[in-house]
Design an enzyme around this catalytic site. Sequence first.
Site, PDB file in Angstrom:
ATOM      1  N   GLN A   1     -15.345   1.944   8.266  1.00 27.25           N
ATOM      2  CA  GLN A   1     -14.530   1.662   9.448  1.00 27.25           C
ATOM      3  C   GLN A   1     -15.069   2.380  10.692  1.00 27.25           C
ATOM      4  O   GLN A   1     -14.873   1.909  11.810  1.00 27.25           O
ATOM      5  CB  GLN A   1     -13.072   2.093   9.222  1.00 27.25           C
ATOM      6  CG  GLN A   1     -12.317   1.270   8.194  1.00 27.25           C
ATOM      7  CD  GLN A   1     -12.388   1.883   6.807  1.00 27.25           C
ATOM      8  OE1 GLN A   1     -13.305   2.646   6.494  1.00 27.25           O
ATOM      9  NE2 GLN A   1     -11.442   1.553   5.958  1.00 27.25           N
TER      10      GLN A   1
ATOM     11  N   ASP B   1      -2.232   8.891   8.188  1.00 29.22           N
ATOM     12  CA  ASP B   1      -1.516   7.848   7.451  1.00 29.22           C
ATOM     13  C   ASP B   1      -0.103   8.288   7.086  1.00 29.22           C
ATOM     14  O   ASP B   1       0.786   7.472   6.914  1.00 29.22           O
ATOM     15  CB  ASP B   1      -2.306   7.420   6.220  1.00 29.22           C
ATOM     16  CG  ASP B   1      -3.537   6.649   6.644  1.00 29.22           C
ATOM     17  OD1 ASP B   1      -4.560   7.291   6.970  1.00 29.22           O
ATOM     18  OD2 ASP B   1      -3.461   5.406   6.725  1.00 29.22           O
TER      19      ASP B   1
ATOM     20  N   ARG C   1       0.867  -1.193   0.000  1.00 34.99           N
ATOM     21  CA  ARG C   1       0.000   0.000   0.000  1.00 34.99           C
ATOM     22  C   ARG C   1       0.898   1.235   0.000  1.00 34.99           C
ATOM     23  O   ARG C   1       1.915   1.260   0.693  1.00 34.99           O
ATOM     24  CB  ARG C   1      -0.948  -0.003   1.207  1.00 34.99           C
ATOM     25  CG  ARG C   1      -1.944  -1.185   1.154  1.00 34.99           C
ATOM     26  CD  ARG C   1      -3.049  -1.040   2.165  1.00 34.99           C
ATOM     27  NE  ARG C   1      -3.912   0.084   1.822  1.00 34.99           N
ATOM     28  CZ  ARG C   1      -4.790   0.623   2.676  1.00 34.99           C
ATOM     29  NH1 ARG C   1      -4.902   0.144   3.901  1.00 34.99           N
ATOM     30  NH2 ARG C   1      -5.542   1.646   2.291  1.00 34.99           N
TER      31      ARG C   1
ATOM     32  N   ASN D   1      -4.774  11.470   5.421  1.00 36.43           N
ATOM     33  CA  ASN D   1      -5.598  10.596   6.255  1.00 36.43           C
ATOM     34  C   ASN D   1      -6.794  10.165   5.415  1.00 36.43           C
ATOM     35  O   ASN D   1      -6.980  10.624   4.281  1.00 36.43           O
ATOM     36  CB  ASN D   1      -6.027  11.320   7.546  1.00 36.43           C
ATOM     37  CG  ASN D   1      -6.645  10.374   8.564  1.00 36.43           C
ATOM     38  OD1 ASN D   1      -6.106   9.304   8.826  1.00 36.43           O
ATOM     39  ND2 ASN D   1      -7.777  10.743   9.128  1.00 36.43           N
ATOM     40  N   LYS D   2      -7.580   9.290   5.958  1.00 35.00           N
ATOM     41  CA  LYS D   2      -8.747   8.728   5.268  1.00 35.00           C
ATOM     42  C   LYS D   2      -9.532   9.803   4.517  1.00 35.00           C
ATOM     43  O   LYS D   2      -9.749  10.898   5.039  1.00 35.00           O
ATOM     44  CB  LYS D   2      -9.635   8.052   6.317  1.00 35.00           C
ATOM     45  CG  LYS D   2     -10.947   7.489   5.827  1.00 35.00           C
ATOM     46  CD  LYS D   2     -10.833   6.509   4.695  1.00 35.00           C
ATOM     47  CE  LYS D   2      -9.957   5.320   5.011  1.00 35.00           C
ATOM     48  NZ  LYS D   2      -9.695   4.489   3.787  1.00 35.00           N
TER      49      LYS D   2
END
Lengths: 358, 358
Positions: free
Chosen positions: B200, B241, B93, B251-252
């Site tokens: 999530q 992240d 990833r 981030n998400k």
Amino acid sequence: MESHDFCGHIQFNDRECSLMLLDQRNLPLKEEFVTCTTIEQLVLALREMVVRGAPAIGVSAAYGCCLALREAGGEDGWQETLEHLLQKLEAARPTAVNLRWAVNHMRSVRRSNGDISWEQLKELWVQTARNMHRWDVKANRAMGEHGAALLEDGDVVMTHCNAGALATGGYGTALGVIRAAVAQGKRISVIANETRPLLQGARLTAYEMVQEGIPVHLACDNASSMLMSKGLVSKVIVGADRIAANGDVANKIGTSGLAILAGHYHVPLYVAAPCTTVDTSTPTGADIPIECRDGDEILHCLGTRAAPFGVEAYNFAFDITPWELIAAIITEQGVLRPPYRQAIAGLQSARFFEGSEN
Amino acid sequence: MESHDFCGHIQFNDRECSLMLLDQRNLPLKEEFVTCTTIEQLVLALREMVVRGAPAIGVSAAYGCCLALREAGGEDGWQETLEHLLQKLEAARPTAVNLRWAVNHMRSVRRSNGDISWEQLKELWVQTARNMHRWDVKANRAMGEHGAALLEDGDVVMTHCNAGALATGGYGTALGVIRAAVAQGKRISVIANETRPLLQGARLTAYEMVQEGIPVHLACDNASSMLMSKGLVSKVIVGADRIAANGDVANKIGTSGLAILAGHYHVPLYVAAPCTTVDTSTPTGADIPIECRDGDEILHCLGTRAAPFGVEAYNFAFDITPWELIAAIITEQGVLRPPYRQAIAGLQSARFFEGSEN
């Protein structure tokens, strides 16, 4: 009316006095109709969102008045029964003003025709409801013409929820503007926000655009900032469930956030709605009642449980976008620019029955 | 380590040299483990998000290096095979820097121990990975202590995605701050954004909070503006992240939009992350590679098709929040305040092996 007006999702049968509604809960995977012959059935269909979208709710409610009249029967005292049923109908959902507006319009048509019989009223109301339906499509087409002038060749238009044919009598408000621009030969592509919890963007907007052959990308509701930051969005167009006298707009939850993001990234956000969605008796957005729906819609996705047990959920169905964040309001009477109060006060009422639909 | 560190979701078995990962795809409805013994299996588990969250990816990758070493065998040429496997692992990833960081750390531990044998390296790496896992939980607890000072009794904290125990070695970054504040006796309640497409927030954050007995409401990602406008959100805390040298945060997807909304409504937004998530070799957010995942994740919800066929989808997994929109970055070394460049340059590297975890 042309086939891509998609008017067939609301069908009234005179002879049987029944209302057939394309069941939008199961689109795009299944195309099934729900038949309503009573107010109880129609109220359930409205609450469960078999049919949704402010103008479509208004048109359905107009036909619903005919169901109520049939249900009230022609016997002594039918007037009280009818009024009781109309009150049940207009309480089905609180935010979209078109519901209450349509029922009130049917009431006023009755009043202005004096002491007419049950039979005469039935004929008058069926005609009025049909005119309202036709008028709505015509208004959307006019809105499309006015709004298309705001779109340029090559635009990528983000839209939220479904403000298309399925949300109206046909053709659509926000999607009507896109349809009209495409019909003018402009190359427009669409980003449909999926619009949780009920995914009207994924299920209905994407479906309409695919049927129309208009290029469409689906995106999660949380992707708007990313897509705007990458320059992938040139305009945002949404519909409305109620527009207050000052131009504040109640629309599907997420619209106000989208408007703030659009402002941040200098992307214009337009609202497309007919004058039947404008409620001058509501001074500002703060005065618009916001429907809270069952938290189960959030705890599940397409019927499958997502969240653990023991969790509650917020499920406000709408939010309020302040007028300052709206670059223009596109109506069938023209494009309004901020500040809106005066322009809104100057809008003409829709006149369905007296031949204005022709 | 206390039970509510929730460390059991990443378990390494020395004897079998296998990595057991709690399958986060099926939470909260099923608690099942996936066992990885090869790099191919682990790469698949990472890509399919059996385990996710930058620190948890880092810890898993550290154990993964041990799998790679076992897979490389002790025969001649194992070094080349090992390096080949490590490269496959670190490419699983792209966005979370912890993955590459963990693999590079294992490489440097090997280098700094000279020309050691396969057997010696195996022992060294298992020890290093375990230390990294323990260090991560310890860092989260330190982050919790620092961050809890930012929370007040009665706060309602919105969080996005899952930055909890499951996203880390245990205890959590954003949720670790909430846990620590609750442990201090502050009454905190949580709003978990569901976080499409993989939910999530609904599946993991809500699950952790329910297990912990911390009050939690679930909300759709598009409800943030509405909830903030009603004064229902007092703070926002998210994980990260990757943090660039200037403090920009990957981030998400949805985080940058949340930060813009938080700014609009004057709600402070905090990022909680360990120094292993900071990448000083990435100058700004614009330099962070953003993973694009399969559009099918958007076209479906929990495995059920939502959208019609013929539609494409945008599926950027992350977005970039500019440092200006972040009120503070909470690390295990303290709370950083903007501008971040100097404070980030002054962070100490995590030192796992040389006893720093004790």
